[in-house]
Design a protein around this motif. Structure first.
Motif, short mmCIF file in Angstrom:
data_model
loop_
_atom_site.label_atom_id
_atom_site.label_comp_id
_atom_site.label_asym_id
_atom_site.label_seq_id
_atom_site.Cartn_x
_atom_site.Cartn_y
_atom_site.Cartn_z
N UNK A 121 52.19 30.79 46.87
CA UNK A 121 51.91 30.48 45.27
C UNK A 121 50.72 31.57 44.96
N UNK A 122 50.23 32.38 45.74
CA UNK A 122 49.24 33.28 45.48
C UNK A 122 49.90 34.62 45.10
N UNK A 123 48.59 35.57 44.92
CA UNK A 123 49.44 36.87 44.57
C UNK A 123 48.71 37.90 45.63
N UNK A 124 49.63 38.64 46.06
CA UNK A 124 48.96 40.11 46.82
C UNK A 124 48.98 41.17 45.84
N UNK A 125 47.83 41.60 45.91
CA UNK A 125 47.34 42.71 44.85
C UNK A 125 47.13 44.10 45.60
N UNK A 126 47.47 45.11 44.64
CA UNK A 126 46.98 46.42 45.07
C UNK A 126 46.24 47.31 43.83
N UNK A 127 45.22 47.75 43.91
CA UNK A 127 44.48 48.22 42.85
C UNK A 127 44.10 49.89 43.13
N UNK A 128 44.76 50.62 42.18
CA UNK A 128 44.51 52.26 42.31
C UNK A 128 43.30 52.40 41.27
N UNK A 129 42.30 52.88 41.60
CA UNK A 129 41.29 53.44 40.69
C UNK A 129 40.94 54.83 40.80
N UNK A 130 41.11 55.49 39.95
CA UNK A 130 41.13 57.16 40.12
C UNK A 130 39.87 57.33 39.25
N UNK A 131 39.26 58.51 39.85
CA UNK A 131 38.03 58.95 39.18
C UNK A 131 37.87 60.42 39.86
N UNK A 132 37.98 61.50 38.99
CA UNK A 132 37.79 62.66 39.45
C UNK A 132 38.97 63.16 40.45
N UNK A 133 38.68 63.48 41.62
CA UNK A 133 39.86 63.95 42.31
C UNK A 133 40.21 63.05 43.33
N UNK A 134 39.31 61.62 43.68
CA UNK A 134 39.60 60.56 44.62
C UNK A 134 40.25 59.68 43.86
N UNK A 135 40.96 58.80 44.62
CA UNK A 135 41.53 57.41 44.14
C UNK A 135 41.01 56.47 45.08
N UNK A 136 40.51 55.38 44.64
CA UNK A 136 39.94 54.12 45.61
C UNK A 136 41.32 53.33 45.58
N UNK A 137 41.64 52.83 46.92
CA UNK A 137 42.72 51.82 46.93
C UNK A 137 42.01 50.52 47.49
N UNK A 138 42.41 49.37 46.91
CA UNK A 138 41.83 48.18 47.17
C UNK A 138 43.08 47.35 47.22
N UNK A 139 43.16 46.73 48.58
CA UNK A 139 44.41 45.76 48.81
C UNK A 139 43.76 44.47 48.85
N UNK A 140 44.41 43.49 48.44
CA UNK A 140 43.80 41.86 48.53
C UNK A 140 44.87 41.04 48.12
N UNK A 141 44.29 39.70 48.00
CA UNK A 141 45.15 38.39 47.86
C UNK A 141 44.16 37.66 46.88
N UNK A 142 44.99 36.70 46.12
CA UNK A 142 44.40 35.76 45.08
C UNK A 142 45.29 34.56 45.08
N UNK A 143 44.54 33.49 45.10
CA UNK A 143 45.17 32.06 44.93
C UNK A 143 44.19 31.45 44.04
N UNK A 144 44.44 31.28 42.87
CA UNK A 144 43.44 30.65 41.95
C UNK A 144 43.31 28.88 42.37
N UNK A 145 42.00 28.44 42.23
CA UNK A 145 41.14 28.92 41.51
C UNK A 145 40.06 29.87 42.60
N UNK A 146 40.40 29.96 43.76
CA UNK A 146 39.65 30.66 44.60
C UNK A 146 39.35 32.07 43.96
N UNK A 147 38.37 32.57 44.78
CA UNK A 147 37.93 34.11 44.53
C UNK A 147 38.78 35.04 45.12
N UNK A 148 39.26 36.11 44.44
CA UNK A 148 39.83 37.14 45.04
C UNK A 148 39.29 37.57 46.50
N UNK A 149 40.35 37.73 47.26
CA UNK A 149 39.97 38.34 48.82
C UNK A 149 40.32 39.75 48.89
#
Length: 74
Positions: free
Chosen positions: A14-42
């Motif tokens: 019932x949780x969510x696996x997530x991936x976030x791509x944040x780009x700034x200039x030439x680099x892209x930060x890749x964040x992989x995690x998991x979230x099951x509310x009401x817990x904090x995202x991991x």
């Protein structure tokens, strides 16, 4: 300017696996995690990629692993 893309997929518990791509200039930060509310995202991993590598990884998450675009998790 920072450009952000969030990808999600539902997990079996019932949780969510997530991936976030944040780009700034030439680099892209890749964040992989998991979230099951009401817990904090991991955050499972965080890395920095070049723009071409990030595009390949995004395609892999969407086409091979079943992730879809969604709103920010946090």
């Amino acid at each position: 300017m920072v450009d952000t893309i969030w990808l999600h997929r539902a997990s079996a518990d019932g949780g969510i696996d997530y991936v976030c791509f944040r780009s700034c200039k030439e680099d892209v930060e890749l964040v992989e995690g998991y979230h099951l509310p009401p817990q904090m995202p991991l955050i499972k991993s965080r890395s920095s990629l070049g723009s071409l590598q990030a595009r390949d990884r995004r395609d892999h998450f969407e086409k091979c692993l079943g992730y879809r675009h969604g709103p920010p998790v946090f």
